[in-house]
Motif scaffolding. Structure first.
Motif, PDB file in Angstrom:
ATOM      1  N   VAL A 126       0.870  -1.189   0.000  1.00 22.21           N
ATOM      2  CA  VAL A 126       0.000   0.000   0.000  1.00 22.21           C
ATOM      3  C   VAL A 126       0.904   1.235   0.000  1.00 22.21           C
ATOM      4  CG1 VAL A 126      -1.780   1.265   1.258  1.00 22.21           C
ATOM      5  CG2 VAL A 126      -1.786  -1.247   1.258  1.00 22.21           C
ATOM      6  N   ALA A 127       0.719   2.108  -0.972  1.00 20.81           N
ATOM      7  CA  ALA A 127       1.575   3.292  -1.096  1.00 20.81           C
ATOM      8  C   ALA A 127       1.256   4.292   0.011  1.00 20.81           C
ATOM      9  CB  ALA A 127       1.352   3.939  -2.463  1.00 20.81           C
ATOM     10  N   GLU A 179       0.907   7.441   0.020  1.00 16.38           N
ATOM     11  CA  GLU A 179      -0.100   8.490  -0.246  1.00 16.38           C
ATOM     12  C   GLU A 179      -1.537   7.954  -0.143  1.00 16.38           C
ATOM     13  OE1 GLU A 179       2.277   7.599  -2.388  1.00 16.38           O
ATOM     14  OE2 GLU A 179       1.467   7.260  -4.414  1.00 16.38           O
ATOM     15  N   GLN A 180      -1.676   6.644  -0.110  1.00 21.64           N
ATOM     16  CA  GLN A 180      -3.024   6.084   0.052  1.00 21.64           C
ATOM     17  C   GLN A 180      -3.523   6.182   1.495  1.00 21.64           C
ATOM     18  OE1 GLN A 180      -1.907   2.223  -2.075  1.00 21.64           O
ATOM     19  NE2 GLN A 180      -4.066   2.412  -2.600  1.00 21.64           N
ATOM     20  N   THR A 181      -2.621   6.469   2.398  1.00 16.48           N
ATOM     21  CA  THR A 181      -3.026   6.502   3.813  1.00 16.48           C
ATOM     22  C   THR A 181      -2.645   7.805   4.509  1.00 16.48           C
ATOM     23  OG1 THR A 181      -0.974   5.438   4.524  1.00 16.48           O
ATOM     24  CG2 THR A 181      -2.830   3.997   4.030  1.00 16.48           C
ATOM     25  N   GLU A 214     -10.606   9.870   0.495  1.00 14.36           N
ATOM     26  CA  GLU A 214     -11.891   9.238   0.150  1.00 14.36           C
ATOM     27  C   GLU A 214     -12.174   9.447  -1.327  1.00 14.36           C
ATOM     28  OE1 GLU A 214     -15.003   9.854   3.281  1.00 14.36           O
ATOM     29  OE2 GLU A 214     -13.470  11.178   4.115  1.00 14.36           O
ATOM     30  N   GLN A 256      -6.915  -5.020  -1.087  1.00 14.22           N
ATOM     31  CA  GLN A 256      -6.984  -4.601  -2.486  1.00 14.22           C
ATOM     32  C   GLN A 256      -5.600  -4.727  -3.136  1.00 14.22           C
ATOM     33  OE1 GLN A 256      -9.263  -4.062  -4.524  1.00 14.22           O
ATOM     34  NE2 GLN A 256      -8.512  -2.685  -6.133  1.00 14.22           N
ATOM     35  N   SER A 257      -4.575  -4.368  -2.402  1.00 12.54           N
ATOM     36  CA  SER A 257      -3.220  -4.485  -2.930  1.00 12.54           C
ATOM     37  C   SER A 257      -2.871  -5.956  -3.197  1.00 12.54           C
ATOM     38  CB  SER A 257      -2.237  -3.857  -1.939  1.00 12.54           C
ATOM     39  OG  SER A 257      -0.928  -4.204  -2.273  1.00 12.54           O
ATOM     40  N   LEU A 297      -7.439  -1.508   2.121  1.00 14.63           N
ATOM     41  CA  LEU A 297      -6.402  -1.129   1.149  1.00 14.63           C
ATOM     42  C   LEU A 297      -5.375  -2.246   1.001  1.00 14.63           C
ATOM     43  CD1 LEU A 297      -5.921   2.581   2.256  1.00 14.63           C
ATOM     44  CD2 LEU A 297      -6.561   1.838  -0.056  1.00 14.63           C
ATOM     45  N   GLY A 334      -5.469  12.421   3.738  1.00 19.71           N
ATOM     46  CA  GLY A 334      -6.866  12.316   3.332  1.00 19.71           C
ATOM     47  C   GLY A 334      -7.820  12.793   4.408  1.00 19.71           C
ATOM     48  N   VAL A 362      -6.962   8.727   5.423  1.00 18.22           N
ATOM     49  CA  VAL A 362      -7.086   8.080   4.120  1.00 18.22           C
ATOM     50  C   VAL A 362      -7.916   8.952   3.172  1.00 18.22           C
ATOM     51  CG1 VAL A 362      -7.951   5.998   2.960  1.00 18.22           C
ATOM     52  CG2 VAL A 362      -6.922   5.821   5.224  1.00 18.22           C
TER      53      VAL A 362
END
Ligand code: UN1
Length: 507
Positions: A21-22, A24-26, A47, A196-197, A193, A29, A45
């Motif tokens: 999981v990168a 910037e995905q967490t 949205e 999904q990864s 996440l 946000g 995170v």
């Protein structure tokens, strides 16, 4: 592995990186993720903007259009690879489940094991998914029933099984030829996440999985509504409260979609005079206090025969007094935190209501384990004079209401006398009583166990329940049919045209 609670954000960051999981995905946000272990904010995170959801569902639909032509056993290969990724990531993902929703390490790992198990089941199914041949009343005719992919399957999951619920739906949906769009709980986006990864890793190894086949939508209620209202999503599988399910069910029905609902449980067990009380004690402890009472299968009511009540209930009260409560990350406590302050307040309210209704409460108080932002409680055992007030509700917390009975018919009436109908069990060795409980006049639940608790179902059986639990079935048995559309086909291989029911229409 470092074990102080202040290291939670670090450990989460490391696990997310390991699982692909990168950063910037967490970060940066709008959705703040709070670990119930110590109440700290561990991630923010991003949205999905609601305006993008239509496009994403469109891509999922395109993915389905391509995926449906891939032979089912080949689709099974993708799920086999997914299972392989989950096996490799079991420790890390299980740990992440514990960090994000506060499960004990063993239960975090158990959740990932359920994911692996359903992948295995789905891979086998991918070589089956078979229909029927039905006898025709007409000469030189054959009637068959076959199953086609349904399309895009929407999955809405809850915090308490943040990743397993997705897999019960997704593993089946993928082999059935569907695409999956997942809206996870707002309280558990990190594990989503990560999953999904892992699905993307499996897709890469498979090669040629259409993009959009597995889509994740992180967001709140408006995101869920956009998913629920989209006609390109013929099946919506939703797990959560009865209140949520009533809204989802109605909205999906309005557009003639299919809803698979797995909602509240108010699960009870009956302890008969012939029960093995040692075994009963252990089973009740796990089912009522495990996962801090936050499973939909958690045992919430115990209906005890008057002849064994005074033997069992004091023993149970002393187990409640001594059960280990603690930080699931740093200790091997059996009971971890509640998910948040609202869960704590709901529990306290239910206990106050129970007292008002004449109940005697053992336990239920807050325990300071990790400071004021986390909510640890001693599980509560509540002796009730009757089934009233909060006993009829699902309070998502470790409260076990105990009721006394004299004859089995009364016990079964009490058992069935609540609006929910997910799981149930009976303890005893008298075969007549056991069979009565399993008979048409017995438990009205989707799950009825004998000499075990109400929770901890295996994935091989269909999972779900009746009444306000919503009627949906996921996981094993023939639950896969919920993710496909049924087609009846009559074939005439003769040279004449006989009509069914003997109708004549000669031109
Ligand atoms: C849930 O709490 O949403 O039977 C599901 C059990 C688990 C599933 C629980 N296998 O307890």
């Amino acid at each position: 592995m470092t074990n102080t609670s202040s290291s939670i954000p670090n450990e989460i960051r490391n696990i997310l990186a390991e699982l692909g999981v990168a950063a910037e995905q967490t970060q940066g946000g709008t959705l703040k993720v709070v670990s119930p272990v110590d109440g700290s904010v561990v991630a923010s995170v991003p949205e999905v903007p609601v305006a993008q959801i239509g496009k994403l569902i469109g891509e999922a639909h395109e993915a389905y259009l391509a995926w449906r032509s891939v032979p089912a056993p080949r689709r099974g290969e993708f799920v086999r690879l997914l299972g392989q990724e989950l096996r490799a990531a079991k420790d890390a993902l299980g740990r992440l489940v514990s960090l994000e929703v506060g499960k004990s390490p063993s239960e975090g790992l158990g959740e990932v094991q359920e994911m692996i198990d359903i992948c295995d089941l789905a891979v086998g199914l991918s070589r089956q998914l078979y229909g029927l041949v039905i006898q025709s009343e007409r000469e030189d005719h054959r009637v068959t029933e076959q199953w086609h992919p349904a399309g895009v399957v929407g999955v809405i999951s809850a915090f308490n099984f943040p990743v397993a619920v997705w897999s019960w739906n997704a593993a089946l949906a993928f082999v059935c030829g569907d695409a999956v769009v997942w809206k996870p709980s707002e309280k558990a986006p990190l594990t989503a996440l990560a999953v999904q990864s892992l699905a993307m890793r499996a897709a890469q190894k498979f090669g040629g999985v259409p993009s959009g086949l597995s889509t994740l939508l992180i967001g709140g209620r408006d995101v869920g509504e956009a998913l629920v209202d989209d006609v390109r999503v013929p099946v919506v599988s939703a797990t959560g409260s009865t209140r949520m399910g009533r809204i989802v069910g109605e909205r999906v029905a309005r557009r003639f979609g299919r809803a698979i609902l797995e909602l509240g449980g108010n699960n009870a067990s009956i302890v008969t005079p012939s029960a093995d009380l040692d075994l009963t004690l252990r089973a009740v402890a796990f089912s009522a206090m495990g996962t801090a009472g936050q499973r939909c299968t958690t045992m919430r009511r115990l209906i005890v025969h008057e002849n064994v009540y005074d033997n069992l209930v004091p023993k149970l009260a002393s187990v409640y007094k001594s059960i280990s409560i603690g930080n699931p990350i740093t200790s091997d406590a059996l009971v971890g935190p509640l998910i948040d302050g609202r869960a704590f307040e709901a529990m306290q309210q239910a206990l106050a209501d129970a007292k008002k209704a004449g109940g005697t409460v053992h336990g239920g108080e807050r325990v300071d384990i990790n400071g004021p932002n986390s909510f640890y409680v001693r599980p509560a055992l509540v002796e009730m004079p009757a089934q009233l007030g909060p006993v009829c509700d699902e309070t998502f917390a470790p409260i076990l209401y105990v009721l006394k009975y004299r004859n089995l018919e009364d016990a079964i009436a009490l058992h069935n006398g609540v609006p929910q109908g997910l799981s149930s069990s009976i303890f005893g060795t008298d075969i007549r009583e056991i069979e009565q409980f399993l008979s048409t006049r017995g438990s009205d639940c989707g799950i009825a166990n004998v000499n075990m608790g109400t929770s901890g179902a295996e994935i091989g059986g269909a999972f779900g329940g009746e009444k306000e639990t919503g009627g949906g079935r996921e996981s094993g048995s023939d639950a896969w049919k919920g993710y496909m559309r049924r087609q009846t086909s009559a074939m005439n291989y003769g040279r004449t045209l006989p009509l069914a029911q003997g109708v004549k229409f000669d031109i």
